[in-house]
Design a protein around this motif. Structure first.
Motif, PDB file in Angstrom:
ATOM      1  N   ALA A 319       0.704  -0.770  -0.181  1.00 58.27           N
ATOM      2  CA  ALA A 319      -0.366   0.009   0.030  1.00 58.27           C
ATOM      3  C   ALA A 319       0.548   1.491   0.221  1.00 58.27           C
ATOM      4  CB  ALA A 319      -0.829   0.075   1.307  1.00 58.27           C
ATOM      5  N   VAL A 320       1.666   1.425   0.409  1.00 57.62           N
ATOM      6  CA  VAL A 320       2.668   2.746   0.893  1.00 57.62           C
ATOM      7  C   VAL A 320       3.023   2.622  -0.026  1.00 57.62           C
ATOM      8  CG1 VAL A 320       4.914   3.039   1.921  1.00 57.62           C
ATOM      9  CG2 VAL A 320       2.982   2.098   3.179  1.00 57.62           C
ATOM     10  N   ASP A 321       3.749   1.706  -1.127  1.00 60.77           N
ATOM     11  CA  ASP A 321       4.411   1.503  -1.698  1.00 60.77           C
ATOM     12  C   ASP A 321       3.797   2.068  -3.158  1.00 60.77           C
ATOM     13  OD1 ASP A 321       6.750   1.087  -3.524  1.00 60.77           O
ATOM     14  OD2 ASP A 321       6.469  -1.064  -4.165  1.00 60.77           O
ATOM     15  N   GLU A 322       2.236   1.755  -3.267  1.00 61.89           N
ATOM     16  CA  GLU A 322       1.585   2.412  -4.416  1.00 61.89           C
ATOM     17  C   GLU A 322       0.782   3.452  -4.717  1.00 61.89           C
ATOM     18  OE1 GLU A 322      -2.508   1.693  -6.355  1.00 61.89           O
ATOM     19  OE2 GLU A 322      -1.488   0.149  -4.731  1.00 61.89           O
ATOM     20  N   LEU A 323       1.295   4.052  -3.398  1.00 61.20           N
ATOM     21  CA  LEU A 323       0.827   5.340  -2.507  1.00 61.20           C
ATOM     22  C   LEU A 323       2.296   6.065  -2.713  1.00 61.20           C
ATOM     23  CD1 LEU A 323      -0.524   5.118   0.815  1.00 61.20           C
ATOM     24  CD2 LEU A 323      -1.761   5.911  -1.498  1.00 61.20           C
ATOM     25  N   THR A 324       3.278   6.135  -3.008  1.00 57.05           N
ATOM     26  CA  THR A 324       4.126   6.912  -3.106  1.00 57.05           C
ATOM     27  C   THR A 324       4.609   6.969  -4.733  1.00 57.05           C
ATOM     28  OG1 THR A 324       5.414   4.622  -3.144  1.00 57.05           O
ATOM     29  CG2 THR A 324       6.097   6.474  -1.180  1.00 57.05           C
ATOM     30  N   TYR A 581      12.808   7.522   1.793  1.00 54.98           N
ATOM     31  CA  TYR A 581      13.090   5.798   2.478  1.00 54.98           C
ATOM     32  C   TYR A 581      13.163   5.013   1.706  1.00 54.98           C
ATOM     33  CZ  TYR A 581      12.219   8.687   7.230  1.00 54.98           C
ATOM     34  OH  TYR A 581      12.027   8.973   8.203  1.00 54.98           O
ATOM     35  N   VAL A 582      13.454   3.769   1.594  1.00 61.71           N
ATOM     36  CA  VAL A 582      13.377   2.118   0.927  1.00 61.71           C
ATOM     37  C   VAL A 582      12.372   1.250   1.358  1.00 61.71           C
ATOM     38  CG1 VAL A 582      15.110   1.593   1.757  1.00 61.71           C
ATOM     39  CG2 VAL A 582      14.552   0.964  -0.135  1.00 61.71           C
ATOM     40  N   ARG A 583      11.824   0.612   0.568  1.00 62.30           N
ATOM     41  CA  ARG A 583      10.602  -0.129   1.180  1.00 62.30           C
ATOM     42  C   ARG A 583      11.859  -2.096   1.979  1.00 62.30           C
ATOM     43  NH1 ARG A 583       6.226  -3.385  -2.175  1.00 62.30           N
ATOM     44  NH2 ARG A 583       5.431  -5.149  -0.525  1.00 62.30           N
ATOM     45  N   PRO A 584      11.376  -2.107   3.230  1.00 63.72           N
ATOM     46  CA  PRO A 584      12.325  -3.563   3.433  1.00 63.72           C
ATOM     47  C   PRO A 584      12.173  -5.027   3.211  1.00 63.72           C
ATOM     48  CG  PRO A 584      10.939  -2.164   5.059  1.00 63.72           C
ATOM     49  CD  PRO A 584      10.959  -1.523   3.608  1.00 63.72           C
ATOM     50  N   GLU A 585      13.096  -5.244   3.167  1.00 72.24           N
ATOM     51  CA  GLU A 585      12.403  -7.062   2.818  1.00 72.24           C
ATOM     52  C   GLU A 585      12.761  -7.883   3.417  1.00 72.24           C
ATOM     53  OE1 GLU A 585      15.607  -8.514  -0.451  1.00 72.24           O
ATOM     54  OE2 GLU A 585      14.896  -6.532  -1.432  1.00 72.24           O
ATOM     55  N   ILE A 586      12.220  -9.136   3.838  1.00 70.31           N
ATOM     56  CA  ILE A 586      11.960  -9.462   5.086  1.00 70.31           C
ATOM     57  C   ILE A 586      12.419 -10.699   4.703  1.00 70.31           C
ATOM     58  CG2 ILE A 586      10.049 -10.986   6.934  1.00 70.31           C
ATOM     59  CD1 ILE A 586       9.841  -7.515   7.077  1.00 70.31           C
ATOM     60  N   GLN A 647       8.704  -3.531  11.423  1.00 66.68           N
ATOM     61  CA  GLN A 647       7.661  -3.868  11.870  1.00 66.68           C
ATOM     62  C   GLN A 647       6.013  -3.038  12.009  1.00 66.68           C
ATOM     63  OE1 GLN A 647      10.305  -7.353  13.899  1.00 66.68           O
ATOM     64  NE2 GLN A 647       8.304  -7.617  14.676  1.00 66.68           N
ATOM     65  N   VAL A 648       6.464  -2.097  12.071  1.00 65.41           N
ATOM     66  CA  VAL A 648       5.200  -1.398  11.809  1.00 65.41           C
ATOM     67  C   VAL A 648       4.394  -1.730  10.347  1.00 65.41           C
ATOM     68  CG1 VAL A 648       4.517   1.266  12.294  1.00 65.41           C
ATOM     69  CG2 VAL A 648       5.775  -0.113  13.812  1.00 65.41           C
ATOM     70  N   GLY A 649       5.708  -1.743   9.374  1.00 66.91           N
ATOM     71  CA  GLY A 649       4.776  -0.945   7.879  1.00 66.91           C
ATOM     72  C   GLY A 649       5.138  -0.434   7.017  1.00 66.91           C
ATOM     73  N   CYS A 650       6.084   0.372   7.998  1.00 67.69           N
ATOM     74  CA  CYS A 650       7.086   1.584   7.129  1.00 67.69           C
ATOM     75  C   CYS A 650       8.268   1.390   6.367  1.00 67.69           C
ATOM     76  CB  CYS A 650       7.303   2.888   8.428  1.00 67.69           C
ATOM     77  SG  CYS A 650       7.592   4.417   7.954  1.00 67.69           S
TER      78      CYS A 650
END
Length: 892
Positions: A319-324, A581-586, A647-650
């Protein structure tokens, strides 16, 4: 524990004795019975308190449709506590984060080797109920952490656990950990699984019933606690919750990361340690939310980060990815979110039924309905803004906000409320809107009351015109809730003349004179009477409308929760786009490239130096050394803060980021004394480390900063070494910052241990002045600089004569240590090596010699005797105790 737990009735208790918080503050619809009807004649007369504390209730009668109910008072006397010992505000660590929230917590336990604890939290202010059942240890760490996260106003516990001769260990620990919270024992009969299931069946949203039943199946103690909490709310808090209007959810303890209170404060997750009003904390950094609901959800997620990758984290990342990427949709969403007020509290006011009716509650009912109208009106714009969304989470939110859910409520309001009447903020506008809220023609007397209200208001304005003309003054008409209409004049207009006698109730404030006239006071009474009459005549219509709206409250709460989640996601998008900021991987390793401390970066965006981080199974324990001010603490704090953000989703501040899921976060950083607890820095340090060592496991992330510096060097090093050994064996991820260089030497060869340091450059300027340059860059190996403390002292301008003395002392100590080494173990080792090398050379020569066997044998026998004698001499001359050797190593 017995099979049928149950709560007693409220007793005389100090509890939060200094608190005057009231349910009336956030929920004005909640009404309470008068003092005359709420107290038994057998008790002394006590003025009513606007609090949910039940310290005044021994035998309480309730008006309305409830029969008289009394709760038996136990004989146990609670200890009295004070809240003046510097206790931190709830806002620093609570999930709901406000002192105005009224939260009831019920606790029940199954006693055994591994006790099971049931918890139920009810937030009356926001109409939420959270159930949880925890398999805890004998120290009840998880239970206390859970209670501290929600910080209830009152804790309920079964009365048999409070017996003076058989007090439960859980109660003792709760009293120790939460000394300022009111603890109320309740009779056993209120703790009933059947009653809990009945309350869930009758109060939970109909659509959620099946899911809740599945979740709580087998969780006997959580269900019993829920029964006790609901009964306490109904009987002692004097409020009723309407059927199928309570938001009930079951929260497994393993689904969220556990962060203890000390870690929350040390990392400044919610509040800055130096300035409570500063936004230099993680919550202040990420709080780009536009609604109170979104802000509360963000706070809750920071304090309890999710451990669910597929169900929670990945959908949020998407969702954050799409909003950005979709800027137009992002800006439309942010614009639509600005139209929402605190909908959670608004909807809660609709489903809490007052036990007494009054003009005030009737007026508040109209305000609430107008608030719902504003809420319903704002939802379609959000639905349209999400029209191009493709991420699964955003499409689910859009589906919940579809017009079919809100249109029935909009139709009900449109049928009874004037179209041009909206929710307002100023007192005068609110009164006008309440007066004209109901459509005309519903009640003949209502129209008459409105006409009277209108005429009296016009008379006020005509009176002001007459007053201005007859007395040659320039009055300004003002309004507030207490004085109603009043007049304001400039003091400068009366410097050369007297104030007219017609003006009364004169008050001078700065350059102004505030006053009224007798006619204005009379007109205020007329307007108030006509307004109250209009409210009373509108009440029947409003109550009917309210009953119709309550049927749809579960749907409205779902819309509200969706808006809160979207607001938090949009806030993450705002942070991501403005701060790179950058998207984290798990995955299974923690890997960061070019990572930045999120809070320090905002303070110094141009000067902050990014760093790399890597930890996996082979490098789980990392020792960080370096000069003072080289950035060790900032580096290890950055790791823990980025873990929480992920882990919050940010998204996180880095060029690349990968994290493993952490279930427990421990940070030991604070070096403050606790005067209130009569504990020194070292005592607090040891207590925190004891807590960490009891609870750490392979799913933990631990940050240790300067352990052992609160005591002597020898003891500090010994404790740091012992603790490090235990942390290595725990298999958790550990970053250990220290000035003990011996620690890096001793542990450097252990499996899983990695030595790192923050680099520093030191060079002379003009031959006299020394300059140290902190590179703030992580490098391999332990720190190599010697005497970096002295170099830093010289670089910051410490007087040279003191530096000279310190250097002489340091050199002398180093020479003494080296001399001792030469005369002890090192010298003995050199002599041994020399003797063995001589023996080796002699044996090589004998191998090449032409000596016969008899002569060679005789010579070798004599050589053996000489070698043994000389080796014994070395051992006797260089004998040093083991303790002296250890001491020299420490002095080094």
């Amino acid at each position: 524990m017995e099979a049928s737990p149950g709560p007693p009735r409220p007793q005389e208790s100090s509890g939060r004795g200094t608190s005057t918080r009231s349910l009336m503050t956030p929920i004005n619809l909640i009404s309470r019975t008068s003092s005359s009807t709420s107290h038994s004649t057998s008790r002394p007369s006590v003025p009513p308190r606007p609090s949910t504390s039940t310290s005044q209730l021994s035998s309480t009668s309730y008006s309305g449709n409830r029969s008289a109910t009394s709760l038996s008072q136990p004989s146990r006397q609670r200890r009295h506590t004070s809240t003046t010992s510097g206790r931190k505000s709830r806002a620093t660590s609570s999930v709901w984060g406000s002192d105005s929230h009224e939260i009831i917590c019920a606790v029940s336990e199954a006693r055994g080797v591994s006790p099971t604890v049931g918890l139920a939290f009810i937030n009356i202010t926001t109409n939420e109920a959270v159930l949880s059942q925890i398999c805890d240890s004998q120290f009840y760490v998880k239970t206390c952490h859970k209670i501290q996260m929600y910080e209830p106003s009152t804790i309920l516990i079964i009365n048999t656990a409070c017996a003076p001769n058989a007090k439960s260990s859980l109660l003792s620990i709760i009293e120790e950990e939460l000394p300022d919270t009111a603890i109320e024992p309740l009779d056993r009969k209120y703790w009933s699984e059947n009653a809990g299931l009945e309350f869930i069946q009758s109060l939970a949203f109909r659509e959620d019933l099946e899911a809740i039943k599945v979740a709580i199946e087998g969780n006997f103690y959580a269900t019993c606690s829920f029964a006790a909490a609901i009964k306490f709310v109904e009987l002692s808090c004097r409020v009723s919750i309407l059927p199928h209007s309570l938001r009930v959810r079951y929260q497994p303890s393993e689904d969220t990361m556990m962060i203890d209170i000390s870690t929350i404060h040390s990392l400044e997750l919610i509040q800055n340690l130096q300035n409570a009003k500063s936004k230099d904390c993680l919550f202040g950094l990420l709080n780009e939310t536009l609604t109170p609901m979104g802000s509360r959800m963000l706070r809750s997620n920071i304090l309890q980060p999710s451990c669910q990758v597929d169900n929670t984290l990945m959908p949020r990342y998407d969702a954050v990815d799409e909003l950005t990427v979709k800027e137009d949709m992002f800006f439309e969403i942010r614009k639509a979110l600005k139209g929402f007020v605190d909908v959670e509290k608004l909807l809660t006011a609709l489903v809490i039924v007052p036990h007494q009716s009054s003009i005030h509650t009737s007026a508040q009912t109209i305000n609430n309905i107008l608030g719902v109208k504003a809420f319903i009106t704002a939802v379609p714009s959000l639905y349209e803004a999400l029209g191009t969304a493709r991420a699964d989470l955003l499409t689910r939110i859009r589906e919940i906000c579809r017009p079919e859910l809100t249109q029935p409520v909009a139709n009900l309001i449109a049928a009874a409320i004037n179209e041009d009447v909206t929710a307002m903020k100023t007192p005068l506008d609110m009164r006008n809107q309440r007066t004209y809220a109901v459509k005309s023609g519903v009640h003949g007397l209502l129209d008459v009351a409105r006409q009277t209200y209108k005429e009296a208001t016009e008379d006020v304005h005509r009176h002001l015109e007459d007053l201005s003309r007859d007395n040659d003054i320039a009055p300004e008409l003002k309004f507030d809730t207490n004085r109603q209409y009043w007049i304001r004049l400039r003091q400068s207009d009366f410097e050369d003349r007297n104030i007219p006698d017609i003006l009364i109730n004169k008050v001078r404030k700065g350059v102004w004179i505030e006053c009224q006239t007798l006619t204005l006071v009379q007109l205020n009474h007329r307007i108030t009477d006509s307004h109250n009459e209009a409210i009373m005549l509108s009440d029947k219509v409003m109550q009917e409308l309210l009953d119709a709206i309550r049927v749809h409250v579960p749907d409205l709460f779902r819309v509200c929760e969706s808006i809160a989640l979207l607001d938090m996601i949009a806030a993450f998008g705002q942070c991501t786009t403005t701060r790179d900021y950058v998207r984290p991987e798990i995955g299974n390793a923690l890997a960061l490239k070019g990572a930045r401390h999120p809070i320090c970066e905002r303070a110094n965006p141009e000067r902050f130096v990014p760093n790399d981080v890597f930890a996996n199974e082979q490098h789980r324990f990392q020792i960080i050394t370096g000069c003072n001010m080289s950035g060790k603490s900032t580096y290890i704090r950055m790791i823990s803060l980025l873990q929480v953000m992920a882990q919050v989703g940010c998204f996180v501040p880095a060029q690349y980021a990968a994290f493993s899921i952490i279930q427990q976060l421990f940070v030991r950083m604070s070096t403050d004394d606790s005067i209130e607890a009569n504990m020194s820095t070292f005592s607090l340090e040891m207590r925190e480390m004891a807590f960490i060592l009891r609870n750490i496991n392979e799913k933990s992330l631990t940050i240790i900063d300067e352990l052992g510096r609160g005591t002597s060097t020898r003891d500090g090093l010994a404790i740091a070494l012992a603790v490090s050994e235990a942390l290595i064996q725990s298999s958790s991820l550990v970053w250990f910052a220290t000035h003990f260089q011996q620690l890096a030497k001793v542990l450097g060869s252990r499996p899983g241990v990695l030595n790192l340091h923050l680099a520093t450059e030191t060079h002379d300027v003009d031959g006299d002045n020394l300059k140290m340059t902190m590179l703030y860059k992580i490098s391999s190996g332990p720190v190599q600089e010697e005497h970096y403390g002295l170099n830093l002292a010289r670089a910051i301008g410490f007087p040279e004569r003191f530096i000279k003395v310190a250097e002489d002392v340091s050199v002398t100590l180093a020479e003494n240590i080296e001399r001792k080494k030469q005369t002890s173990q090192s010298r003995k080792l050199l002599r041994r090596r020399k003797l063995i090398l001589n023996l080796h050379d002699t044996l090589l020569q004998l191998r090449e010699s032409d000596m016969d066997d008899a002569a060679l044998g005789s010579y070798l026998k004599r050589l053996q005797g000489e070698f043994v004698a000389r080796m014994d001499e070395i051992e006797s001359d260089g004998q040093i105790d083991r303790e002296d050797a250890i001491k020299m190593e420490e002095e080094d």
